[in-house]
Design a protein around this motif. Structure first.
Motif, PDB file in Angstrom:
ATOM      1  N   GLU A 256       0.833  -1.192   0.000  1.00 34.83           N
ATOM      2  CA  GLU A 256       0.000   0.000   0.000  1.00 34.83           C
ATOM      3  C   GLU A 256       0.874   1.251   0.000  1.00 34.83           C
ATOM      4  N   PRO A 257       0.414   2.347  -0.623  1.00 32.98           N
ATOM      5  CA  PRO A 257       1.206   3.581  -0.610  1.00 32.98           C
ATOM      6  C   PRO A 257       1.464   4.059   0.809  1.00 32.98           C
ATOM      7  N   GLY A 258       2.696   4.520   1.056  1.00 26.70           N
ATOM      8  CA  GLY A 258       3.043   4.995   2.385  1.00 26.70           C
ATOM      9  C   GLY A 258       2.382   6.303   2.745  1.00 26.70           C
ATOM     10  N   ARG A 259       1.999   7.063   1.738  1.00 27.95           N
ATOM     11  CA  ARG A 259       1.324   8.343   1.972  1.00 27.95           C
ATOM     12  C   ARG A 259       0.261   8.534   0.909  1.00 27.95           C
ATOM     13  N   CYS A 328      -2.498  -3.388  10.479  1.00 29.76           N
ATOM     14  CA  CYS A 328      -2.422  -4.359   9.380  1.00 29.76           C
ATOM     15  C   CYS A 328      -2.848  -3.680   8.083  1.00 29.76           C
ATOM     16  N   SER A 329      -2.419  -4.244   6.958  1.00 28.82           N
ATOM     17  CA  SER A 329      -2.787  -3.686   5.662  1.00 28.82           C
ATOM     18  C   SER A 329      -4.280  -3.903   5.410  1.00 28.82           C
ATOM     19  N   LEU A 388      -4.878  -0.457  -4.832  1.00 28.37           N
ATOM     20  CA  LEU A 388      -5.462  -0.354  -6.175  1.00 28.37           C
ATOM     21  C   LEU A 388      -5.745   1.097  -6.573  1.00 28.37           C
ATOM     22  N   SER A 389      -5.176   2.059  -5.873  1.00 26.29           N
ATOM     23  CA  SER A 389      -5.485   3.464  -6.161  1.00 26.29           C
ATOM     24  C   SER A 389      -5.103   3.842  -7.597  1.00 26.29           C
ATOM     25  N   LYS A 390      -3.959   3.346  -8.101  1.00 27.11           N
ATOM     26  CA  LYS A 390      -3.548   3.651  -9.477  1.00 27.11           C
ATOM     27  C   LYS A 390      -4.531   3.036 -10.475  1.00 27.11           C
TER      28      LYS A 390
END
Length: 448
Positions: A256-259, A328-329, A388-390
């Motif tokens: 997951e993106p860190g920010r 957790c992710s 999955l944001s991209k």
């Protein structure tokens, strides 16, 4: 002389010394008492076993409750779970019959868990009202039952010929689902410790499978993943069995993106609208996990997933766990949200089934659509920090391209089915004949 009303009210204030001492003592006691239903430990990284939030219980109630076996303290002693409770002691006896002759007695198991009691209690989101002896006994009995069952199922040790847990075909599928319910867990480090004790006493560490492999192979009877995929996970660990299996389906390179992204993430539309924009959904040829979803040149590649009693329970409990655990992710929550975006009606499920993306072993298409919509209902989700944001943004950008939409809408309207194609073709022929007739009339008039 009249008394000032304010002064009169002030004169009737009860002196502090005359206040009810019992009331004060009760209030101070409430201040001093730590929370019990949601303990202070619930906010720590170490806390990993939670009561499912009421909002989720109201939507999917029975999916979070054990049906035949209790693991851990939350559902201990419930009448409908007593049947398997009796067999836990039989399995413990079977284990002791092999380890006691080698010096590993019941007392050794209990004594080895005692130093871990405080750490194990902190794994639960509420205060556990068991004595020290009761809590340690629970960890040993439940832990040894799980290990013994995994080893028997993995043919490390043999089943008794008439063991009802194996010979009655309905029992194992129910136990598999119960072992993956969020409220029905014991800490994984307890299982690892007991497993190490057992394997060392048997002096067969070189040939023994890891506990993770035994557990994942046990659950794989309902997931049917290739053996080589499971073999790569022999060093995997987790907070408990639910987290172990959840972690096993998360690809290592899908972090997951860190920010948060600099640009806002857009949600995507349901399948019916995506198809009108020319976006297709296909299964990939090769895939590591059902979570690996890609978007290329107008095609969303989604690996196949079987929706059945096992998978529905697993997904629901994973989402509940990710909603509760601090660090957790949120991979399963993201996947559930994607499904909820894509599916609005049974027609969307029908399309996914036709594309071999969903194998429906759950019910009719409408029931699957209802399950998917409930899976993402009342769930907190950060779309800007999901894995999955991209993909969401890429699909949205493609969908927003007017040329794609217009051309795809034309194809969807006139060429989606054989009948619509025949109608369009007939209209085209009629138009051509009309033009030819008009042209013939004009030419005839000109020559005359």
């Amino acid at each position: 002389m009249h008394t000032n009303p304010v002064q009169e009210e002030h004169n009737h204030v009860t002196p502090i010394s005359e206040m009810n001492n019992d009331r004060l003592a009760s209030m101070y006691k409430k201040i001093a008492d730590p929370p019990r239903l949601l303990s202070n430990a619930a906010g720590k990284d170490s806390c990993c076993i939670f009561r499912v939030p009421q909002s989720l219980l109201e939507i999917n109630g029975k999916s979070y409750q054990p049906h035949i076996v209790s693991i851990g303290p939350f559902h201990r002693g419930q009448p409908h779970l007593r049947m398997i409770e009796e067999h836990k002691w039989r399995y413990l006896g079977s284990l002791l019959s092999r380890t006691e002759p080698k010096g590993l007695t019941l007392q050794h198991y209990l004594k080895s868990i005692e130093p871990m009691e405080a750490r194990a209690r902190e794994c639960y989101s509420e205060t556990i009202h068991l004595s020290s002896d009761e809590f340690v006994e629970l960890m040993v009995v439940d832990g040894c039952f799980l290990i013994e069952l995994f080893r028997k199922y993995g043919r490390v040790v043999g089943f008794e010929r008439d063991d009802p847990l194996i010979n009655m075909f309905w029992v194992i599928p129910f136990m598999v689902r119960d072992f993956l319910r969020l409220e029905n867990q014991i800490p994984y480090f307890i299982l690892e410790h007991l497993y190490d004790l057992i394997t060392k006493s048997e002096d067969r560490q070189d040939s023994v499978k890891s506990l993770s492999l035994l557990a994942l192979n046990f659950f794989n009877s309902h997931m049917d993943r290739p053996k080589e995929v499971i073999a790569k996970l022999h060093n995997l660990t987790g907070m408990h069995l639910l987290d172990l299996l959840r972690s096993s389906v998360i690809p290592a390179d899908h972090v997951e993106p860190g920010r948060k992204n600099s640009t806002p993430t857009h949600i995507i539309h349901c399948i019916s609208k995506l198809r009108r924009a020319g976006i297709k959904l296909n299964p990939p040829k090769d895939y590591e996990s059902f979570l690996v979803i890609k978007f290329k040149r107008g095609v969303i590649e989604m690996p196949p997933i079987t929706i059945d009693d096992f998978m529905s329970s697993f997904l629901l409990n994973c989402v509940a766990y990710e909603q509760c655990h601090k660090s957790c992710s949120k991979h399963i929550t993201t996947y559930a949200t994607l499904l909820d975006y894509l599916v609005n009606t049974y027609k969307d499920v029908e399309y996914l089934a036709d594309r071999n993306i969903i194998e429906n072993c759950f019910g009719n298409d409408e029931e699957v659509a209802h399950f998917i919509n409930n899976l993402g209902k009342d769930v907190a989700f950060d779309d800007e920090r999901c894995y999955l944001s991209k993909l969401f943004n890429d699909v949205h950008q493609y969908y927003s391209n007017s040329w794609h939409v217009q051309w795809a809408s034309f194809k969807y309207t006139y060429f989606d089915t054989p009948w619509s194609f025949i109608s369009a073709f007939a209209a085209l022929i009629l138009l051509i004949f009309t033009l030819l007739q008009t042209l013939y009339t004009v030419l005839s008039y000109y020559h005359s």
